[in-house]
Design a protein around this motif. Structure first.
Motif, PDB file in Angstrom:
ATOM      1  N   CYS A   1     -17.062 -14.821  20.673  1.00 26.87           N
ATOM      2  CA  CYS A   1     -17.173 -14.745  19.221  1.00 26.87           C
ATOM      3  C   CYS A   1     -16.677 -16.042  18.587  1.00 26.87           C
ATOM      4  CB  CYS A   1     -16.358 -13.557  18.730  1.00 26.87           C
ATOM      5  SG  CYS A   1     -15.754 -13.639  17.061  1.00 26.87           S
TER       6      CYS A   1
ATOM      7  N   PHE B   1     -22.605 -15.194  15.539  1.00 28.66           N
ATOM      8  CA  PHE B   1     -21.893 -13.977  15.945  1.00 28.66           C
ATOM      9  C   PHE B   1     -21.993 -12.941  14.835  1.00 28.66           C
ATOM     10  CE2 PHE B   1     -18.161 -11.463  17.092  1.00 28.66           C
ATOM     11  CZ  PHE B   1     -18.421 -11.308  18.442  1.00 28.66           C
TER      12      PHE B   1
ATOM     13  N   ARG C   1     -18.512  -8.096  16.242  1.00 29.81           N
ATOM     14  CA  ARG C   1     -17.151  -7.989  15.694  1.00 29.81           C
ATOM     15  C   ARG C   1     -16.623  -6.569  15.814  1.00 29.81           C
ATOM     16  NH1 ARG C   1     -14.795 -11.960  12.636  1.00 29.81           N
ATOM     17  NH2 ARG C   1     -16.238 -13.545  11.908  1.00 29.81           N
TER      18      ARG C   1
END
Lengths: 281, 281
Positions: free
Chosen positions: B173, B182, B187
């Protein structure tokens, strides 16, 4: 006579070698099934690589041999033996990480993956080893007390009073070696905590899982301690030290002394671990 | 009305705060006794420092609250709660190690010890955490099956499918963030594996140790997952993301939904973990 030879065996060396070969093959097979190369490859490929790239020790095989020596079945100890190799492999991986405050490793240390991946993979292998141990539990077998005891044995062998302590001492050792101030007592403490502790743990865990008595467990633990140190020295680690051969002989005698009360014929096989002509790592 | 407020509590917020304060104090107390600053200082000083310097989470407190919610006693869960903080602290320490293949941390990351010592200390804290868990076993209490199950829960939460996977994803990430590739799904997967997994594990372990039913264990595990994610977001992590407030609200609703079948009055207390005005970390 070589100072390292010992009393004649009842069974031939080749029989003993094939015993250890079959035990090691079983551990390898268990590890290969436990850590397949499957998706996600980003996780399993480094794990598989680092587990099989780490140098082998005979601690897992000793775990199985100790289990059989006290009358247990090989299958009772295979998972614990595999877990011991996992712990050793993760520990070895972390020990060779290129950290920014120590010199980059020489060309002899090959790194197949980035340092970050090797750090994370080690951190993933440790819990996997404990999971293998905890999964040894067989509700129908009523062995959960033994399994919990084995988990505690492994945590202590690997933790800050065991392997980590040895690695810490060794770190200081390499630093002070340059001015020659690191003496043989400290070297032996490193041996006791690292290789000795791993073999001692393997032998004790095997004896616990095989249902050995407290006395057998403690004798085999001490046998493992001295056998691990002897094997490392027989492999030539520290041969430049003063009185090296006498020390090897001393550790070897201490190891064999612990076996003298075991009557089973298998004791001959287990004793070959400290034999100078023994060809495994 | 803030989009983050929820239904009125039966007990006052101050009572809930004092509940969590007393639970956290008990975990701290247990940790301080488990890891005293005693010789060898070279081992225990860094261990003590890193355990108490790592940011606190509410996962250990949730472990105790879940135990009490299903009818268990606080003392049944305190050691497991402490072990969870140890795992988190060791993991946090390794995550912040200055490795030679990543940029040195900024001045905001304070390192009290050399990287080598921090690596080794983390490697020493993990087994100590498992030892605490295995020592939970009380032969007279006949709880070894529960203890082994809790060990497996923790290994999975910390291992290559859990925390380590989240750290690996986060590593990718940070690398891909520079080119904006990303996305929010990744996330959320990092959140699910790291903070979510830690809280889910805490809640499930508490419910197992407190003797909860399988249904209660699974509900509390899911509550922990969503509560951990909600808390991290309430603390502002990721607030620059599109639709952030709606996501927080969504995770919070998912969390609270898992509590609706618990009739005990304590459910009000446990639900305050996802309350926006809750002041603990």
């Amino acid at each position: 006579r070589s100072p390292l030879c010992h009393k004649p065996m009842k069974v031939s060396m080749s029989q003993n070698q094939s015993y250890w070969a079959s035990v090691n093959a079983e551990v390898d097979d268990h590890l290969a099934r436990a850590i397949p190369v499957r998706p996600p490859l980003s996780v399993f490929e480094p794990m598989h690589h680092l587990v099989f790239a780490a140098p082998r020790t005979m601690a897992p095989a000793l775990c199985i041999a100790a289990c059989e020596l006290v009358g247990g079945q090989r299958q009772q100890a295979v998972a614990a033996a595999s877990a011991l190799h996992l712990m050793h492999a993760a520990s070895y991986t972390h020990e060779h990480l290129p950290l920014s405050d120590r010199p980059r490793p020489g060309p002899t240390t090959h790194h197949a993956f980035d340092a970050n991946i090797e750090l994370l993979t080690g951190d993933g292998i440790f819990p996997f080893g404990y999971e293998l141990l905890a999964s040894l539990d067989d509700p129908s077998g009523n062995n959960s007390e033994r399994v919990l005891r084995v988990i505690i044995e492994v945590t202590r062998a690997m933790g800050s009073q065991g392997m980590v302590d040895g690695q810490y001492l060794q770190l200081n050792c390499s630093e002070s070696d340059s001015d020659g101030s690191f003496h043989v007592g400290s070297r032996n403490r490193v041996r006791e905590k690292k290789v000795g502790g791993l073999y001692a743990c393997g032998a004790a865990c095997g004896a616990i899982l095989g249902g050995g008595s407290e006395e057998e467990i403690e004798k085999l633990r001490r046998y493992g301690l001295y056998a691990g140190i002897t094997r490392e020295m027989l492999n030539g680690v520290g041969r430049e030290e003063n009185g090296f051969l006498e020390m090897v002989q001393g550790f070897r005698s201490l190891a064999l002394k612990e076996l003298k009360d075991f009557s089973d014929g298998k004791v001959n096989t287990i004793s070959t671990l400290v034999d100078a002509s023994f060809c495994y790592v």
